[in-house]
Design an enzyme around this catalytic site. Structure first.
Site, PDB file in Angstrom:
ATOM      1  N   GLY A 239    -142.063  23.247  47.658  1.00 25.88           N
ATOM      2  CA  GLY A 239    -141.055  24.334  46.941  1.00 25.88           C
ATOM      3  C   GLY A 239    -139.992  24.901  47.786  1.00 25.88           C
ATOM      4  N   SER A 240    -139.543  25.851  47.346  1.00 26.10           N
ATOM      5  CA  SER A 240    -138.489  26.788  48.238  1.00 26.10           C
ATOM      6  C   SER A 240    -139.080  27.260  49.420  1.00 26.10           C
ATOM      7  CB  SER A 240    -137.839  27.535  47.372  1.00 26.10           C
ATOM      8  OG  SER A 240    -138.696  28.698  47.113  1.00 26.10           O
ATOM      9  N   GLU A 261    -143.025  21.167  52.189  1.00 29.40           N
ATOM     10  CA  GLU A 261    -141.745  20.237  51.954  1.00 29.40           C
ATOM     11  C   GLU A 261    -141.041  21.121  51.296  1.00 29.40           C
ATOM     12  OE1 GLU A 261    -139.296  18.294  51.072  1.00 29.40           O
ATOM     13  OE2 GLU A 261    -140.433  16.624  50.184  1.00 29.40           O
ATOM     14  N   CYS A 295    -134.689  18.070  46.368  1.00 30.98           N
ATOM     15  CA  CYS A 295    -134.444  18.539  47.709  1.00 30.98           C
ATOM     16  C   CYS A 295    -133.544  17.716  48.755  1.00 30.98           C
ATOM     17  CB  CYS A 295    -135.819  18.921  48.516  1.00 30.98           C
ATOM     18  SG  CYS A 295    -137.124  17.364  48.394  1.00 30.98           S
TER      19      CYS A 295
END
Ligand code: ADP
Length: 494
Positions: A239-240, A261, A295
Site C-alpha cells: 500500500g502507501s 511493498e 507503484c
C-alpha cells in the site's frame, strides 16, 4: 442486490472465508461499486474485530500441520491453483474491470503473472533450507535451519489487486506460514475473495488461508487484531508509505516483523543513442498501464536534449491513440481512476504544474471518472508532480530534457522513493554503469520501469519499503534456528 445490468461475476461468494468456511450471507454488508459509474457490483461482508480474531485463531491452529506438510504435497496444491486461475480467467477479467477499473490488457497481464508465480511457488518448498556450520568445539555439529514464522497477516491493495493479492498469500504460504488476508475495501473480490475460492477448490487445508473483508473506513478493527494477537508474527503490507508509517509504528511497538511493498517515483532516462521507437513504446506502457495507478509506473522521463522533441512528438502520437472508456470493452486501455479522491488529486497536480508554467503536450482533462492520458513538459522544479516527493497515482507523465547524463541520474533519484528505474541506451556498458549507481530495488536497461516477472525479486529501498518477491522471500518469511549437537563431553570454566 447487485444491478442486474452489471453483467458481473461468476464469483460465488462475497462473505468472509474463515477456517475453511464461507460465512453465512446476511450479516452486515457494504456496497462494492464500479468506479466508472457507481453501479453496484456486489454486497460484501463488513467484518470487524470478531471475524479477524476467529481468522487468526484458525490460521494459528492450522499452522503446525501446514508447516509440516511435505513439499511435494504443497506443490500439488499450488500447481492446481495455477490451473484453476487460468481456467477461470474469463470469470475473473470482468470482475476486475467492474470493481477495480482494470482493462483487459492489465487483467490478462496479472492473470499470466499470477499463474506463473503459483507455479514458481510450487517449487519453493524444495529450496535448501539451511547450512551445516563449522564449529570450534571438537565433536560439535552446528546446524542452521530455516523455519516458518507462524501466522502472516496480509494487507492487499486495490491497484494490481489480483496479482498483488496472490503475492500476499503465496510468498508466506510457500515457506510454511499460514495467512489471514485483509483485502482492500476498494476491490475486495479482486484482492482476496476470488483467491479464497481458488485455494478452496485447489484443496488447501482449512485454516491455512483466511480472508476477512471490511467496509470503507473500518480497516482498523480488523487490523488491530493483527497487531495484538500473539500468533501473528509478521505483517505483510502492500500500500502507501503514508499508511505504512502508521502500521510500521504499531508493528514496532508490538515487536512484529513487517514486510512492505510501497510506492515509487520511477524515473526513466532516455539516452540519445537509444532505439527511439522502442523507448516510445516502453514509455507508453510504463506510464499508462492501469491509467498510472501502479507503484512501478513511470512518472518522469529524462530525455537527452538532441532527441527530446522527436521523442515527445512520437510519444504524444502513440499515447494519443490509446482508447479511453469502460474497461469492460476489450479495446480500452485507459479506464477510470479508482475513486473521486484519486481523480481530484490528478486534476490538482496537473493544475498546479500548469499554473506554474508547464506545457500540456497531451490530455490534461477528465471526462467523468476517466482522466485523459496526460503528458507535460517544461514543468517547473517546484511543481508537485515533478519533485518526486509524492507519487501521483494517475495517468500523468512528466518529460524533461537533459544535457548532462550525470546530472539527470542525480536528479532522477533525488526522491524519497527507490522502487524502480529504467535506462534506454544502446551502450550496454554505460547502461550497466548507470544502473549500478541507481539507488532503487530494480533497474531495467532497455525495458519499462514495470517489467515484472514472477520469478524475479521485486521490492524497493528507501520509502518504497523492504522485502522481495520471488524465492528471495524466504528471507522475509522464515526465521533461522541454530541447533547444535555436542558428541564429546564439554570443557567448562567452572
Ligand atoms: P492505497 O492508497 O493504495 O489504497 P493505503 O495505504 O491507503 O493504499 O491502503 C492499503 C491497505 O491498508 C488497505 O488494505 C487499507 O484498508 C489499509 N489501511 C489503510 N489505512 C489503514 C489504517 N489506518 N489501519 C489499518 N489499515 C489501513
Amino acid at each position: 442486490m447487485p444491478d442486474p445490468a452489471c453483467s458481473i461475476p461468476k464469483i460465488g461468494r462475497t462473505t468472509h472465508y474463515i477456517d475453511g468456511e464461507w460465512a453465512a450471507p446476511g450479516g452486515s454488508t457494504f456496497p462494492d461499486r464500479n468506479p466508472l459509474n457507481g453501479t453496484l457490483v456486489a454486497d460484501i461482508a463488513a467484518g470487524g474485530r470478531a471475524e479477524s480474531q476467529r481468522a487468526v485463531d484458525a490460521a494459528a491452529a492450522a499452522f503446525p500441520a501446514w508447516a509440516a506438510m511435505p513439499p511435494g504435497e504443497r506443490q500439488r496444491l499450488f500447481l492446481r491453483a495455477a490451473d484453476i486461475t487460468e481456467r477461470r480467467a474469463e470469470d475473473i477479467v470482468p470482475i476486475m474491470a467492474a470493481e477495480a477499473g482494470s482493462t483487459r490488457v492489465f487483467s490478462a497481464f496479472q492473470i499470466r503473472l499470477s499463474a506463473a508465480m503459483l507455479r514458481q511457488a510450487a517449487s519453493w518448498g524444495y529450496l535448501p533450507y539451511g547450512d551445516l556450520m563449522h564449529s570450534d568445539v571438537p565433536g560439535r555439529i552446528a546446524m542452521v535451519a530455516r523455519k516458518p514464522l507462524g501466522v502472516v497477516a496480509g494487507f492487499t491493495p486495490w491497484n494490481g489487486a489480483f496479482y498483488l493479492a496472490w503475492r500476499t498469500f503465496l510468498l508466506p504460504m510457500a515457506f510454511g506460514n499460514t495467512t489471514v488476508i485483509k483485502p482492500s475495501e476498494e476491490a475486495p473480490m479482486s484482492a482476496g475473495l476470488i483467491h479464497a475460492e481458488i485455494l478452496e477448490e485447489a484443496g488447501f487445508p482449512k485454516g491455512s488461508f483466511n480472508v476477512v473483508t471490511h467496509a470503507p473506513g473500518e480497516a482498523a478493527a480488523v487490523a488491530d487484531v493483527f497487531f495484538e494477537h500473539p500468533a501473528v508474527r509478521c505483517i505483510n503490507f502492500t500500500g502507501s508509505d503514508k499508511t505504512a508509517r502508521i502500521l510500521g509504528a504499531r508493528a514496532g511497538a508490538a515487536l512484529k516483523r513487517m514486510v512492505m511493498e510501497l510506492g515509487g517515483f520511477n524515473p526513466m532516462i532516455v539516452m540519445a543513442d537509444a532505439d527511439l521507437e522502442d523507448a516510445v513504446k516502453a514509455t507508453t506502457f510504463g506510464a499508462f498501464l492501469h491509467q498510472g495507478q501502479v507503484c512501478m509506473n513511470t512518472r518522469k522521463v529524462y530525455v537527452e536534449r538532441s532527441i527530446h522533441d522527436e521523442f515527445v512528438d512520437k510519444l504524444a502520437a502513440r499515447v494519443g491513440t490509446l482508447k479511453t472508456g469502460d474497461p469492460a470493452d476489450p479495446g480500452v486501455i485507459i479506464g477510470p481512476l479508482i475513486n473521486e479522491k484519486a481523480l481530484r488529486q490528478t486534476e490538482e497536480r496537473v493544475a498546479d504544474a500548469v499554473n506554474k508554467g508547464a506545457r500540456v503536450v497531451l490530455g490534461g482533462e477528465s471526462e467523468g471518472m476517466i482522466f485523459q492520458p496526460t503528458i507535460l513538459t517544461e514543468v517547473p522544479a517546484d511543481a508537485i508532480c515533478t519533485t518526486g516527493c509524492d507519487e501521483t497515482f494517475g495517468p500523468l507523465l512528466v518529460i524533461q530534457a537533459f544535457d548532462d547524463p550525470e546530472a539527470a541520474l542525480a536528479e532522477a533519484q533525488a526522491t524519497p522513493y527507490g522502487l524502480s528505474a529504467s535506462i534506454m541506451t544502446r551502450d550496454h556498458a554505460r547502461g550497466l554503469d548507470m544502473a549500478r549507481r541507481f539507488d532503487t530495488g530494480i533497474v531495467h536497461i532497455n525495458a519499462p520501469t514495470m517489467a515484472s516477472e514472477a520469478s524475479l525479486p521485486v521490492g524497493g529501498v528507501k520509502d518504497s519499503g523492504w522485502g522481495r518477491s520471488g524465492h528471495y522471500a524466504i528471507e522475509d518469511f522464515t526465521e533461522l534456528r541454530l541447533t547444535t549437537l555436542s558428541q564429546l563431553p564439554g570443557h567448562y570454566p567452572f
